[in-house]
Design a protein around this motif. Structure first.
Motif, PDB file in Angstrom:
ATOM      1  N   UNK A 178     -10.671  -5.072 -13.113  1.00  0.00           N
ATOM      2  CA  UNK A 178     -11.997  -5.680 -13.029  1.00  0.00           C
ATOM      3  C   UNK A 178     -12.531  -5.523 -11.604  1.00  0.00           C
ATOM      4  N   UNK A 179     -13.787  -5.175 -11.504  1.00  0.00           N
ATOM      5  CA  UNK A 179     -14.377  -4.823 -10.212  1.00  0.00           C
ATOM      6  C   UNK A 179     -14.132  -5.886  -9.145  1.00  0.00           C
ATOM      7  N   UNK A 180     -13.675  -5.435  -7.999  1.00  0.00           N
ATOM      8  CA  UNK A 180     -13.501  -6.304  -6.842  1.00  0.00           C
ATOM      9  C   UNK A 180     -12.151  -6.973  -6.721  1.00  0.00           C
ATOM     10  N   UNK A 181     -11.398  -7.073  -7.817  1.00  0.00           N
ATOM     11  CA  UNK A 181     -10.140  -7.816  -7.779  1.00  0.00           C
ATOM     12  C   UNK A 181      -9.106  -7.166  -6.867  1.00  0.00           C
ATOM     13  N   UNK A 182      -9.052  -5.846  -6.883  1.00  0.00           N
ATOM     14  CA  UNK A 182      -8.036  -5.153  -6.091  1.00  0.00           C
ATOM     15  C   UNK A 182      -8.251  -5.347  -4.597  1.00  0.00           C
ATOM     16  N   UNK A 183      -9.485  -5.661  -4.192  1.00  0.00           N
ATOM     17  CA  UNK A 183      -9.788  -5.810  -2.771  1.00  0.00           C
ATOM     18  C   UNK A 183      -9.482  -7.207  -2.239  1.00  0.00           C
ATOM     19  N   UNK A 184      -9.287  -8.177  -3.126  1.00  0.00           N
ATOM     20  CA  UNK A 184      -9.093  -9.550  -2.687  1.00  0.00           C
ATOM     21  C   UNK A 184      -7.814  -9.726  -1.881  1.00  0.00           C
ATOM     22  N   UNK A 185      -6.801  -8.933  -2.203  1.00  0.00           N
ATOM     23  CA  UNK A 185      -5.503  -9.128  -1.580  1.00  0.00           C
ATOM     24  C   UNK A 185      -5.196  -8.016  -0.583  1.00  0.00           C
ATOM     25  N   UNK A 209       0.806  -1.218   0.000  1.00  0.00           N
ATOM     26  CA  UNK A 209       0.000   0.000   0.000  1.00  0.00           C
ATOM     27  C   UNK A 209       0.845   1.276   0.000  1.00  0.00           C
ATOM     28  N   UNK A 210       1.927   1.355   0.800  1.00  0.00           N
ATOM     29  CA  UNK A 210       2.749   2.573   0.729  1.00  0.00           C
ATOM     30  C   UNK A 210       3.333   2.816  -0.661  1.00  0.00           C
ATOM     31  N   UNK A 211       3.725   1.748  -1.356  1.00  0.00           N
ATOM     32  CA  UNK A 211       4.244   1.878  -2.719  1.00  0.00           C
ATOM     33  C   UNK A 211       3.140   2.336  -3.674  1.00  0.00           C
ATOM     34  N   UNK A 212       1.955   1.725  -3.510  1.00  0.00           N
ATOM     35  CA  UNK A 212       0.810   2.083  -4.351  1.00  0.00           C
ATOM     36  C   UNK A 212       0.454   3.555  -4.171  1.00  0.00           C
ATOM     37  N   UNK A 213       0.452   4.008  -2.919  1.00  0.00           N
ATOM     38  CA  UNK A 213       0.130   5.402  -2.631  1.00  0.00           C
ATOM     39  C   UNK A 213       1.185   6.343  -3.215  1.00  0.00           C
ATOM     40  N   UNK A 214       2.449   5.992  -3.029  1.00  0.00           N
ATOM     41  CA  UNK A 214       3.532   6.864  -3.490  1.00  0.00           C
ATOM     42  C   UNK A 214       3.550   6.999  -5.005  1.00  0.00           C
ATOM     43  N   UNK A 258      -2.076  -3.958   1.721  1.00  0.00           N
ATOM     44  CA  UNK A 258      -2.292  -4.560   0.401  1.00  0.00           C
ATOM     45  C   UNK A 258      -1.128  -5.498   0.091  1.00  0.00           C
ATOM     46  N   UNK A 259      -1.465  -6.747  -0.261  1.00  0.00           N
ATOM     47  CA  UNK A 259      -0.425  -7.755  -0.435  1.00  0.00           C
ATOM     48  C   UNK A 259      -0.268  -8.236  -1.874  1.00  0.00           C
ATOM     49  N   UNK A 260      -0.807  -7.491  -2.789  1.00  0.00           N
ATOM     50  CA  UNK A 260      -0.636  -7.838  -4.193  1.00  0.00           C
ATOM     51  C   UNK A 260      -1.447  -6.908  -5.068  1.00  0.00           C
TER      52      UNK A 260
END
Length: 452
Positions: free
Chosen positions: A130-137, A116-121, A143-145
């Motif tokens: 595709x809807x919902x996929x980003x929340x699975x991990x 998540x810190x990398x994603x935010x930066x 966030x782990x993937x």
């Protein structure tokens, strides 16, 4: 545990976040201080996808000359066995492909990085998937993937065989199912089942002890999810796996709706329309269909090339799942890429994972028509690539985009143990060793005891 004041904790959090953000920004800019050559080890299990991801690795290296990605591919069972061993030994690959049944164990043991810190930066756009996929991990704000692809389920059938049995392929688009008599889906299964004398399952002369071709090949080595069959039918009755998903702690395998589905499978066997589990072949269903031992089965979109590729011995096609009492429901699953917490190359690994989850890589994968990438525009490219090859894969797309037409598979701790317990219960029931309701009630008690 060392306790800190609220103010001190806030200060420490700010320092940590700032440090991670700086590291992420440094990674994304490509200004690594050393500039030394780095080799990242990346693992995956699907041999059909290896060439596509090698093309991604080549493109990535062209843009990042100091980073080389070495890809290792192994078969499913060996993959997870090797990965678990390597993680425990502290010698895991820098990045690996993750799946929902397995990744919780790495989260719980602290073996994969929070992205998540990398994603935010780097301001990664999570809405592109595709809807919902980003929340699975994700779990507890971490966030782990990042999503790499998705899959749905459909019926695959031998086109020439069904035609020879007088079954109109067009009729497969509107089949219905229920656990009482199987609906029109079971009627097709019966008609597609033929004994050695040529009688089909609707003929009073049909001999269920001498079946030449079974109308339907079920999958009973399906763990706790039933992705390749029973899970989809159970969802059509309103069954849900968990109190919440992901990361629930109370399973619902004792729901009578699931027992109804397993009982329906058992009567298919009793009628001779599906093979007995204790006499089932060790071959996978695709091999049995190619050998003419079965007319149809349920499969995932990751198997498209196996059925429509050059290696197929007969002509196959796909049809949507039949619609149950609560409509047509397909499991939708997605994979991600994880970074090992022990890697010595976190910044470089993040750059590779971000590239894997980008349109630059997923367009390559989509263009090769192997899987449907997580990014919606890349999935469009995959569909176009299949159509260019004369392949009709629309059932998978239709199910993925139908409102309320999909459900996510369970993600919890103890995934491996849950899988074995539930699979054993279902198999014991199918073998007639116990009734479905009793077996599933006992299994559910064992499963939920794992979370106490």
């Amino acid at each position: 545990m060392i306790r800190r004041s609220r103010a001190g904790a806030m200060f420490l959090s700010l320092v940590v976040v700032a440090g991670l953000a700086a590291a992420c920004s440094k990674s994304s800019s490509g200004d690594e201080a050393s500039g030394e050559a780095v080799t990242l080890n990346y693992w995956l299990w699907d041999d059909n996808q290896k060439a596509s991801y090698q093309a991604c690795a080549d493109a990535f290296h062209a843009d990042n000359p100091n980073i080389t990605v070495k890809i290792t591919q192994s078969a499913w069972d060996q993959y997870w066995q090797n990965l678990t061993t390597q993680v425990a030994a502290g010698e895991a690959p820098d990045v690996w492909t993750n799946q929902g049944s397995y990744y919780p164990q790495f989260v719980t043991s602290g073996q994969i990085l929070d992205l998540q810190p990398f994603v935010d930066a780097d301001k990664v756009d999570l809405s592109q998937y595709q809807a919902g996929l980003a929340d699975l991990f994700t779990k507890d704000g971490k966030r782990y993937g990042l999503p790499k692809d998705w899959d749905t389920m459909a019926v695959v059938y031998n086109t020439d065989y069904l035609k020879a049995q007088g079954i109109d392929a067009a009729s497969l688009k509107d089949l219905t199912w229920n656990p009482t008599d199987g609906g029109t889906f079971q009627q097709v299964i019966a008609k597609a089942t033929v004994d050695t004398a040529g009688h089909n399952g609707l003929d009073p002369a049909f001999d269920k002890t001498k079946v030449k071709t079974f109308g339907f090949l079920p999958e009973f080595k399906d763990g706790s999810q039933g992705q390749n069959g029973w899970g989809n039918f159970a969802a059509m009755l309103g069954f849900t796996y968990l109190d919440k998903n992901p990361w629930g702690t109370q399973y619902k395998y004792d729901d009578p709706k699931l027992a109804q589905v397993i009982d329906w499978y058992k009567q298919l066997i009793d009628k001779g329309f599906s093979p007995r589990l204790d006499k089932a072949s060790t071959l996978a269903n695709d091999a049995l269909l190619n050998a003419g031992k079965g007319a149809m089965t349920i499969t995932g979109s990751w198997m498209i090339n196996s059925y429509l590729g050059d290696s197929a011995k007969v002509k196959f096609a796909f049809a949507p799942l039949p619609a149950g009492p609560q409509g047509r429901k397909s499991a939708i699953n997605g994979l991600s890429d994880a970074i090992w917490a022990g890697t010595e190359h976190k910044n470089e690994a993040w750059k590779w994972v971000k590239f894997l989850a980008s349109a630059d890589c997923q367009d390559i994968v989509g263009g090769n028509a192997v899987v449907f990438p997580a990014i919606k525009t890349a999935s469009d490219k995959a569909l176009a690539a299949h159509e260019a090859k004369g392949r009709d894969v629309q059932p998978f797309i239709d199910e993925a985009t139908a409102p309320g037409g999909t459900f996510f598979l369970p993600i919890t701790d103890h995934g491996s143990e849950v899988s074995q317990i539930v699979q054993d219960a279902i198999q014991s029931s199918v073998l007639g060793q116990t009734d479905s309701a009793t077996a599933l009630k006992k299994a559910n008690e064992q499963v939920n005891a794992l979370f106490k």
